[in-house]
Design an enzyme around this catalytic site. Sequence first.
Site, mmCIF file in Angstrom:
data_model
loop_
_atom_site.group_PDB
_atom_site.id
_atom_site.type_symbol
_atom_site.label_atom_id
_atom_site.label_comp_id
_atom_site.label_asym_id
_atom_site.label_seq_id
_atom_site.Cartn_x
_atom_site.Cartn_y
_atom_site.Cartn_z
ATOM 1 N N ARG A 1 91.469 -13.131 61.049
ATOM 2 C CA ARG A 1 90.221 -13.486 61.745
ATOM 3 C C ARG A 1 89.396 -14.457 60.904
ATOM 4 O O ARG A 1 89.311 -14.317 59.688
ATOM 5 C CB ARG A 1 89.379 -12.235 62.002
ATOM 6 C CG ARG A 1 89.929 -11.348 63.085
ATOM 7 C CD ARG A 1 89.108 -10.069 63.204
ATOM 8 N NE ARG A 1 89.975 -8.915 63.114
ATOM 9 C CZ ARG A 1 89.560 -7.681 62.826
ATOM 10 N NH1 ARG A 1 88.276 -7.443 62.588
ATOM 11 N NH2 ARG A 1 90.416 -6.685 62.772
ATOM 12 N N LYS B 1 97.417 7.043 66.065
ATOM 13 C CA LYS B 1 97.622 7.599 64.724
ATOM 14 C C LYS B 1 96.998 8.989 64.695
ATOM 15 O O LYS B 1 95.951 9.199 65.320
ATOM 16 C CB LYS B 1 96.929 6.732 63.671
ATOM 17 C CG LYS B 1 97.604 5.407 63.436
ATOM 18 C CD LYS B 1 96.933 4.707 62.254
ATOM 19 C CE LYS B 1 97.067 3.212 62.389
ATOM 20 N NZ LYS B 1 95.969 2.448 61.838
ATOM 21 N N ASN C 1 92.683 -5.560 56.087
ATOM 22 C CA ASN C 1 93.102 -6.622 56.983
ATOM 23 C C ASN C 1 91.899 -7.063 57.822
ATOM 24 O O ASN C 1 91.626 -8.241 57.981
ATOM 25 C CB ASN C 1 94.233 -6.083 57.844
ATOM 26 C CG ASN C 1 95.026 -7.186 58.440
ATOM 27 O OD1 ASN C 1 95.084 -8.294 57.911
ATOM 28 N ND2 ASN C 1 95.610 -6.897 59.576
ATOM 29 N N ARG D 1 88.342 8.963 66.830
ATOM 30 C CA ARG D 1 87.677 7.737 66.410
ATOM 31 C C ARG D 1 87.370 6.931 67.679
ATOM 32 O O ARG D 1 88.266 6.687 68.493
ATOM 33 C CB ARG D 1 88.599 6.929 65.512
ATOM 34 C CG ARG D 1 87.992 5.610 65.148
ATOM 35 C CD ARG D 1 88.992 4.705 64.490
ATOM 36 N NE ARG D 1 88.325 3.449 64.153
ATOM 37 C CZ ARG D 1 88.958 2.288 64.089
ATOM 38 N NH1 ARG D 1 90.246 2.225 64.324
ATOM 39 N NH2 ARG D 1 88.308 1.197 63.779
ATOM 40 N N ILE E 1 92.772 -4.152 50.212
ATOM 41 C CA ILE E 1 92.591 -5.181 49.191
ATOM 42 C C ILE E 1 91.601 -4.693 48.124
ATOM 43 O O ILE E 1 91.843 -4.822 46.923
ATOM 44 C CB ILE E 1 92.072 -6.491 49.839
ATOM 45 C CG1 ILE E 1 93.054 -6.977 50.914
ATOM 46 C CG2 ILE E 1 91.830 -7.563 48.798
ATOM 47 C CD1 ILE E 1 92.429 -7.887 51.955
ATOM 48 N N GLY E 2 90.496 -4.114 48.579
ATOM 49 C CA GLY E 2 89.465 -3.641 47.649
ATOM 50 C C GLY E 2 89.989 -2.594 46.685
ATOM 51 O O GLY E 2 89.583 -2.545 45.518
ATOM 52 N N ASN F 1 93.279 8.587 66.291
ATOM 53 C CA ASN F 1 92.820 7.200 66.343
ATOM 54 C C ASN F 1 93.721 6.484 67.343
ATOM 55 O O ASN F 1 94.861 6.147 67.038
ATOM 56 C CB ASN F 1 92.936 6.582 64.942
ATOM 57 C CG ASN F 1 92.452 5.144 64.907
ATOM 58 O OD1 ASN F 1 92.131 4.551 65.942
ATOM 59 N ND2 ASN F 1 92.409 4.574 63.721
ATOM 60 N N HIS G 1 84.290 -3.347 52.132
ATOM 61 C CA HIS G 1 85.494 -2.779 52.758
ATOM 62 C C HIS G 1 86.426 -3.956 53.034
ATOM 63 O O HIS G 1 86.253 -4.701 53.996
ATOM 64 C CB HIS G 1 85.115 -2.042 54.057
ATOM 65 C CG HIS G 1 86.289 -1.489 54.803
ATOM 66 N ND1 HIS G 1 86.523 -0.135 54.942
ATOM 67 C CD2 HIS G 1 87.317 -2.089 55.438
ATOM 68 C CE1 HIS G 1 87.631 0.061 55.629
ATOM 69 N NE2 HIS G 1 88.133 -1.117 55.944
ATOM 70 N N LEU G 2 87.399 -4.139 52.142
ATOM 71 C CA LEU G 2 88.270 -5.309 52.223
ATOM 72 C C LEU G 2 89.682 -4.889 52.601
ATOM 73 O O LEU G 2 90.486 -4.523 51.740
ATOM 74 C CB LEU G 2 88.276 -6.060 50.884
ATOM 75 C CG LEU G 2 86.897 -6.381 50.270
ATOM 76 C CD1 LEU G 2 87.044 -7.100 48.943
ATOM 77 C CD2 LEU G 2 86.038 -7.193 51.235
ATOM 78 N N HIS H 1 83.407 -0.376 60.916
ATOM 79 C CA HIS H 1 83.822 0.305 59.678
ATOM 80 C C HIS H 1 82.736 1.278 59.206
ATOM 81 O O HIS H 1 82.669 1.595 58.019
ATOM 82 C CB HIS H 1 84.096 -0.684 58.520
ATOM 83 C CG HIS H 1 85.276 -1.586 58.726
ATOM 84 N ND1 HIS H 1 85.247 -2.922 58.401
ATOM 85 C CD2 HIS H 1 86.518 -1.347 59.197
ATOM 86 C CE1 HIS H 1 86.424 -3.463 58.668
ATOM 87 N NE2 HIS H 1 87.216 -2.536 59.168
HETATM 88 P P1 ADP Z 1 93.542 -2.333 57.936
HETATM 89 O O1 ADP Z 1 93.223 -0.841 57.916
HETATM 90 O O2 ADP Z 1 92.376 -3.200 58.271
HETATM 91 O O3 ADP Z 1 94.790 -2.692 58.668
HETATM 92 P P2 ADP Z 1 94.111 -1.924 55.092
HETATM 93 O O4 ADP Z 1 92.837 -1.385 54.575
HETATM 94 O O5 ADP Z 1 95.261 -0.997 55.240
HETATM 95 O O6 ADP Z 1 93.874 -2.737 56.436
HETATM 96 O O7 ADP Z 1 94.538 -3.135 54.151
HETATM 97 C C1 ADP Z 1 95.741 -3.819 54.344
HETATM 98 C C2 ADP Z 1 95.780 -5.008 53.424
HETATM 99 O O8 ADP Z 1 95.629 -4.595 52.072
HETATM 100 C C3 ADP Z 1 97.110 -5.741 53.435
HETATM 101 O O9 ADP Z 1 97.177 -6.695 54.463
HETATM 102 C C4 ADP Z 1 97.127 -6.417 52.086
HETATM 103 O O10 ADP Z 1 96.506 -7.669 52.223
HETATM 104 C C5 ADP Z 1 96.249 -5.545 51.215
HETATM 105 N N1 ADP Z 1 97.013 -4.851 50.169
HETATM 106 C C6 ADP Z 1 97.683 -3.684 50.244
HETATM 107 N N2 ADP Z 1 98.258 -3.376 49.057
HETATM 108 C C7 ADP Z 1 97.946 -4.377 48.207
HETATM 109 C C8 ADP Z 1 98.245 -4.662 46.829
HETATM 110 N N3 ADP Z 1 98.979 -3.846 46.087
HETATM 111 N N4 ADP Z 1 97.738 -5.800 46.298
HETATM 112 C C9 ADP Z 1 96.981 -6.642 47.032
HETATM 113 N N5 ADP Z 1 96.670 -6.421 48.343
HETATM 114 C C10 ADP Z 1 97.143 -5.316 48.913
#
Ligand code: ADP
Length: 396
Positions: free
Chosen positions: A240, A14, A210, A90, A332-333, A7, A207-208, A179
């Site tokens: 965003r 990565k 960043n 990717r 987050i999800g 990626n 898909h929650l 995504h």
């Molecule tokens: P991306 O791949 O889009 O960078 P991720 O899927 O890795 O994002 O998600 C990162 C986000 O997940 C962090 O910014 C944070 O907001 C949230 N996160 C990670 N661990 C936790 C947790 N234990 N509780 C709440 N939110 C979390």
Amino acid sequence: MNVLVINCGSSSLKFQLINSESEKVLAKGLCERIGIDGRLTYQPEGGDKAVSDLAMPTHTEAIQFVIDALTDAETGVVKSLSEIGAVGHRVVHGGEKFASSVVITDEVKATIEECNDLAPLHNPANLIGINACEKLMPGTPMVAVFDTAFHQTMPEKAYMYGLPYEYYDKYKVRRYGFHGTSHSFVSKRAAELAGRPYDAMKTIVCHLGNGASICAVENGKSVDTSMGLTPLEGLVMGTRSGDIDPAILEFIAKKENLDIAGLMNMLNKKSGVQGLSDGLSSDFRDLEEGADNGNKCAEIALSVFCYRVAKYVGSYAAAMNGVDMIAFTAGIGENSGTVRAKVCEYLGYLGISINSEANGKRGEEIVISTPDSKVTVMVIPTNEELAIARETVALV
Ligand code: ADP
């Protein structure tokens, strides 16, 4: 077969080496600060993480260090390059050209390049990674897996914007969605977990992370998704804005004396929950802590985020005329029971009820709805690298 999943970003890369039979990650890591100085983080399965500063003027040096690390006599996980059967890349934007993953050829690379202006920050970097791998691993088959491909099944009514048709005609301005690898992986897994047929289900994937997006998957096909021409549309994200009134741009540009670059920077980097929380954080752990301690802006950021998610879920339930399953995934999800509970509170009218003990778990595959809930709600950790490895093996 061992598949190297890459990626590649403009200054980072990565990687994961995945064995396709066991689906185990043999090693993973990250090259950072490519073109600046260079740092490799490498972790073999069951081993310690090692960080080394190594000069990486270009992505070619970075990939050479990855290969050296993977084949190292002491900490490597394969004896030689010949044990890497394929590389899965990717690629962010496949435009309307790619509706599925493809084996990379010169023609495919030229077509990816044609999509560069749709993703100027991502596609050129993805191509650099492909070229560097081709140089260092000649003869190893490579596959491109696109973030947009899964959404190519969307109907016209979902992907056309209310703009002059000529912009679609001339420039292909339309919704593409992102995504896709994650939405596809999670929706399939949700059907498996529920023991129900993937091709006869209505699923909404949240898909929650960043970056965040929602997808309506009907009978195994993406029929709508919240990100658009770019990953800026839809949900309120880490930094965003997601959907806003487009006329705000002119208003703020005049007030703050911003040009287009300044506006785009504000929308991409200074908005979302980071902006809403008055700069407190884009990370939900900080926001939840802030809200618990009475920080008003953190509270606003969380409630705006959850409300927007719930509105999208509601609109996709309407778009599909029903929903059987809702799956939460990404940072987050997967981890925030608070966000999941708040979102589901809005969805009582769908007959959803949540088991709060199950919802208290984090980072694991679990059904969080009660047995009598009309919609099955679950948490499914996404695994985009594994999905890329599977697609790669299927094609080579
Ligand atoms: P991306 O791949 O889009 O960078 P991720 O899927 O890795 O994002 O998600 C990162 C986000 O997940 C962090 O910014 C944070 O907001 C949230 N996160 C990670 N661990 C936790 C947790 N234990 N509780 C709440 N939110 C979390």
